[in-house]
Design a protein around this motif. Structure first.
Motif, PDB file in Angstrom:
ATOM      1  N   LEU A  43      -6.623  -2.922  -5.212  1.00 19.95           N
ATOM      2  CA  LEU A  43      -6.291  -2.079  -4.070  1.00 19.95           C
ATOM      3  C   LEU A  43      -7.150  -2.440  -2.858  1.00 19.95           C
ATOM      4  O   LEU A  43      -6.653  -2.511  -1.722  1.00 19.95           O
ATOM      5  CB  LEU A  43      -6.490  -0.613  -4.447  1.00 19.95           C
ATOM      6  N   LEU A  78       0.822  -1.213   0.000  1.00 18.28           N
ATOM      7  CA  LEU A  78       0.000   0.000   0.000  1.00 18.28           C
ATOM      8  C   LEU A  78       0.854   1.260   0.000  1.00 18.28           C
ATOM      9  O   LEU A  78       0.355   2.345  -0.305  1.00 18.28           O
ATOM     10  CB  LEU A  78      -0.920  -0.006   1.218  1.00 18.28           C
ATOM     11  N   SER A  83      -5.834  -5.484  -1.294  1.00 16.15           N
ATOM     12  CA  SER A  83      -4.642  -5.186  -0.498  1.00 16.15           C
ATOM     13  C   SER A  83      -5.029  -4.620   0.860  1.00 16.15           C
ATOM     14  O   SER A  83      -4.388  -4.929   1.880  1.00 16.15           O
ATOM     15  CB  SER A  83      -3.743  -4.197  -1.243  1.00 16.15           C
ATOM     16  N   LEU A  84      -6.063  -3.809   0.891  1.00 13.53           N
ATOM     17  CA  LEU A  84      -6.526  -3.255   2.164  1.00 13.53           C
ATOM     18  C   LEU A  84      -7.139  -4.349   3.038  1.00 13.53           C
ATOM     19  O   LEU A  84      -6.973  -4.341   4.263  1.00 13.53           O
ATOM     20  CB  LEU A  84      -7.523  -2.131   1.908  1.00 13.53           C
ATOM     21  N   GLN A 133       0.658   0.678  -6.818  1.00 11.12           N
ATOM     22  CA  GLN A 133      -0.528  -0.025  -6.339  1.00 11.12           C
ATOM     23  C   GLN A 133      -1.780   0.832  -6.540  1.00 11.12           C
ATOM     24  O   GLN A 133      -2.871   0.316  -6.750  1.00 11.12           O
ATOM     25  CB  GLN A 133      -0.349  -0.376  -4.855  1.00 11.12           C
TER      26      GLN A 133
END
Length: 767
Positions: free
Chosen positions: A434, A67, A437-438, A72
């Motif tokens: 994204l 992140l 990824s969070l 990204q």
């Protein structure tokens, strides 16, 4: 000596026994080593728990690093209107691109240039023998020309058909591929196939050399048709070796205002400038309205000043000149046309009108004996595939490229042409990756906090004490992470000013305060959660603002070098000596005394402007990425006209100018180094990325504590071993002493026993 290794100890005394000594040693071992062993046990337990904690920290750090990477936040999602095998093209869009959509129409794919020879009965037979070629002294040759380079192929009476293929491959260094194929023909099954390795017209193949050989091979030449890569031009008949940058002559009659052609006529001249191994070609069209003077104007404009036509004061003499000092040649013709009348820029065609015009109006007869890269006849069936450029349009703009993989349409965009057809691409921000990824970050954070809480928990009532209670290096990790996750930071953005209900308002630059909660990341009771819907909504409002908040912004400022204003560079050529003017950029140093091909460079030009242009072109010809030279004309046309040279660097490298300061002064420059300044503004995950890096480093809180545990374990083990060795040594010594004492006691006992026996014997005799 191990204590108790001999069981005789204590025989003499009955007191100094091995058992007694072993008990004494064991008691001392326990007294001295108990504390160390306890500390080592604690250390081992902590290292085990620390390894589990490290795994959690590394998982969290990986999520944070992802992140904290700008790419990204710029991943793109490409949605084509047609997919699968029927798609005309494919599109790849990288993180640096701002592309949102693209319409592509593919008219023609790029392809290789392919020739085949006439058939041979036996591939192991000799070429000359099979074709009936005698040559000169049993030898012959032909030349393959491609992209301005000639590859001579020598053949003798021993060269076989197979060896000819090998010779072509070796001579061209893989630029041209040659192979033998078996067509299955009953009489002459073997053919030599010659093709360009790469696609595009610039890689097209042309020939020159022994015309009998080429005819026999099936590659008869059309000397009026020359490949663009094989056009070298001709010098005038009788021209010497001097002044090769000029072609001069005289008009026989009339004036320089006279028209060159009759009504309805047209033709072309092509001028060729050779600099080292580089050839620049300029085709100038001539029609019924062209005069000598208008030709001079057209030359200057269309060659960008690289070729000029000047006239003598006598009204008769003239000179064509290459202003950059290169060798100037001339071709009596221009671009060829295809069967439909379209301009074919891949080939040139000689024109008898151009030949006559040169002779009648300029008094020039060209020496056409200079070999060119000739094409075969247009109807030659052995030219089985013509090399072509890709022809396509992007958003209505017609384009050509030598390859079907296009990488220079836009930054970080690759277009792959597949077949004729039409396709549309829509490009959007890929928030799905994204968001994933969070989600990974949330999972990694919660796992980490569970481990951290257990490791630092202390509850005396419940009898719970984590292994790292009181260890500040571990306990503080939680607060360091949470302080960043909960903070609000200010970034450069825009806000809308105006009545949003009645108008769109006006966007103005402003500082914007943001937190992770704005993007759906919230921390409640120590548990991190993520709302993907809230994230997508906020992110799509302003992706650029989101990137600044999450990652930050950074980069090197451009370098702008502006020299002093100069004039009077003179009308004489300026010689550049080695080391007199060098430029270092991107760790590459160029010496302007040489061309990119290694040829000596001399700055030519009839005036300051022409010299400035040629110097700028020379610098830019090295192609240093991110470096561009230019110049500005100050007070143009006035008597105090001046030139200012400028150099711009955009790739983040330092710029270094070195050389002879007196020489550099001619151009308003001096030896100096300009340093590129790096500016960085760190976003939330950029900060967290840096913090995690510090925590995990060998000098950080976690890394340092891990190293201290390892060192402590090593020291404890060394102390335990040295203490054991000391006690063992001492008791070995004690055993030796006890053994000696026991021996003395045994001797005394023996002596006492002998005396007692003697006394008893004497008593018995007396009785």
């Amino acid at each position: 000596m191990a204590v108790g290794s001999l069981g005789s100890l204590g025989i003499g005394s009955g007191v100094l026994t091995s058992d007694t000594l072993n008990k004494l040693k064991e008691a001392e071992m326990n007294a001295h080593l108990g504390l160390y062993n306890s500390q080592l046990e604690t250390n081992t337990s902590r290292q085990k728990d620390l390894a589990e904690l490290e795994a959690k920290l590394l998982a969290f750090q990986t999520a944070v690093n992802s992140l904290g990477d700008a790419s990204q936040f710029n991943k793109k999602k490409v949605s084509p209107s047609v997919s699968g095998d029927s798609a005309a093209a494919g599109l790849t869009v990288g993180s640096l691109s701002n592309l949102t959509n693209m319409k592509v129409i593919v008219d023609q794919l790029a392809q290789k240039d392919v020739y085949q020879s006439n058939g041979f009965k036996d591939k192991t037979a000799t070429v000359m023998g099979s074709l009936g070629i005698e040559g000169v002294d049993g030898k012959t040759s032909f030349t393959i020309t491609q992209d301005g380079k000639d590859y001579k192929i020598d053949i003798d009476e021993s060269t076989t058909v197979s060896q000819l293929a090998e010779k072509i491959n070796a001579a061209t260094g893989g630029k041209v591929e040659a192979k033998i194929v078996n067509t299955g023909d009953r009489d002459n099954p073997y053919r030599l196939v010659v093709q360009s390795t790469e696609t595009g017209t610039k890689n097209n193949i042309s020939f020159s050399g022994d015309e009998k050989l080429l005819n026999a091979m099936g590659w008869g030449l059309d000397k009026n048709s020359i490949s663009a890569g094989g056009l070298y031009g001709f010098r005038p008949t009788g021209a010497g070796e001097e002044n090769k940058d000029k072609i001069s002559g005289q008009i026989s009659s009339g004036s320089f205002d006279d028209k060159l052609l009759n009504p309805g006529e047209k033709t072309s001249f092509t001028f060729v400038i050779k600099n080292g191994e580089r050839y620049d070609r300029f085709t100038i069209d001539i029609d019924e309205n062209t005069t000598y003077k208008s030709l001079a104007e057209d030359l200057k404009k269309q060659t960008n000043g690289k070729v000029e036509l000047s006239f003598g004061d006598d009204g008769k003499s003239f000179t064509f000149r290459a202003t950059n000092g290169g060798q100037l040649s001339l071709f009596d013709g221009g671009y060829a046309t295809d069967t439909e009348g379209n301009i074919d820029q891949a080939n040139y065609a000689r024109d008898s009108k151009a030949t006559s015009l040169l002779k009648d109006k300029f008094g020039i007869t060209l020496d056409t004996s200079t070999p060119q890269g000739y094409n075969v006849a247009s109807n030659n069936e052995n030219h089985i595939q013509k090399g072509m450029d890709a022809i396509f349009s992007v958003d209505g703009v017609k384009m050509t490229r030598p390859t079907n993989t296009i990488t220079d349409i836009a930054p970080d965009v690759t277009l792959e042409l597949k077949q004729k057809g039409e396709i549309t691409f829509n490009v959007s921000q890929d928030t799905e990756a994204l968001a994933q990824s969070l989600e990974s970050l949330v999972t990694a954070y919660n796992d980490l906090m569970i481990n951290l809480n257990a490791a630092t928990k202390y509850d005396p009532e419940a009898g719970v004490q984590g292994n790292f209670v009181g260890v500040s290096e571990i306990y503080n990790i939680k607060s360091e992470i949470n302080n960043i996750l909960l903070q609000t930071i200010t970034v450069d953005g825009t806000v809308t000013v105006g009545d949003s209900e009645s108008s769109e308002g006006i966007e103005v630059s402003s500082k914007v305060s943001l937190s992770l909660a704005d993007y759906g990341l919230t921390l409640n009771d120590g548990v991190l959660s993520f709302d993907s819907g809230k994230f997508n909504s906020k992110f799509n409002e302003d992706p650029e603002l989101a990137e600044k908040f999450f990652v930050g912004s950074n980069g090197f400022e451009d370098i702008d070098l502006a020299g002093d204003r100069v004039s009077n560079l003179g009308n004489q050529d300026i010689e550049f000596k080695e080391g007199s003017f060098t430029i270092t950029y991107n760790d590459t140093t160029i010496d302007l005394s040489k061309t990119p091909n290694g040829d000596p460079f001399v700055l030519t030009g009839k005036d300051d402007i022409e010299k400035a242009k040629n110097l700028v072109d020379h610098i830019n010809s090295f192609g240093l990425e991110g470096l561009e030279a230019s110049f500005e004309i100050i007070n143009q046309g006035n008597e105090n006209q001046q030139i200012q040279f400028k150099i711009k660097g955009t790739s983040g490298s330092n710029l270094e100018i070195q050389g002879d300061n007196e020489f550099l002064k001619k151009f308003g420059l001096s030896s100096r180094t300009l340093y590129s300044v790096y500016k960085e503004e760190t976003g939330t995950f950029g900060m967290l990325k840096n913090t995690m890096g510090e925590i995990m480093s060998s000098e950080g809180s976690f890394g340092g504590y891990k190293a201290s545990l390892t060192k402590e374990s090593k020291n404890l083990n060394e102390t335990i071993e040295s203490t054991k060795a000391s006690i063992e040594s001492r008791y070995d010594t004690m055993w030796s002493r006890w053994a000696a004492y026991d021996g003395i006691i045994a001797q005394l006992n023996n002596q006492a026993s002998v005396i007692a026996n003697m006394i008893n014997a004497a008593n018995n005799q007396n009785s």
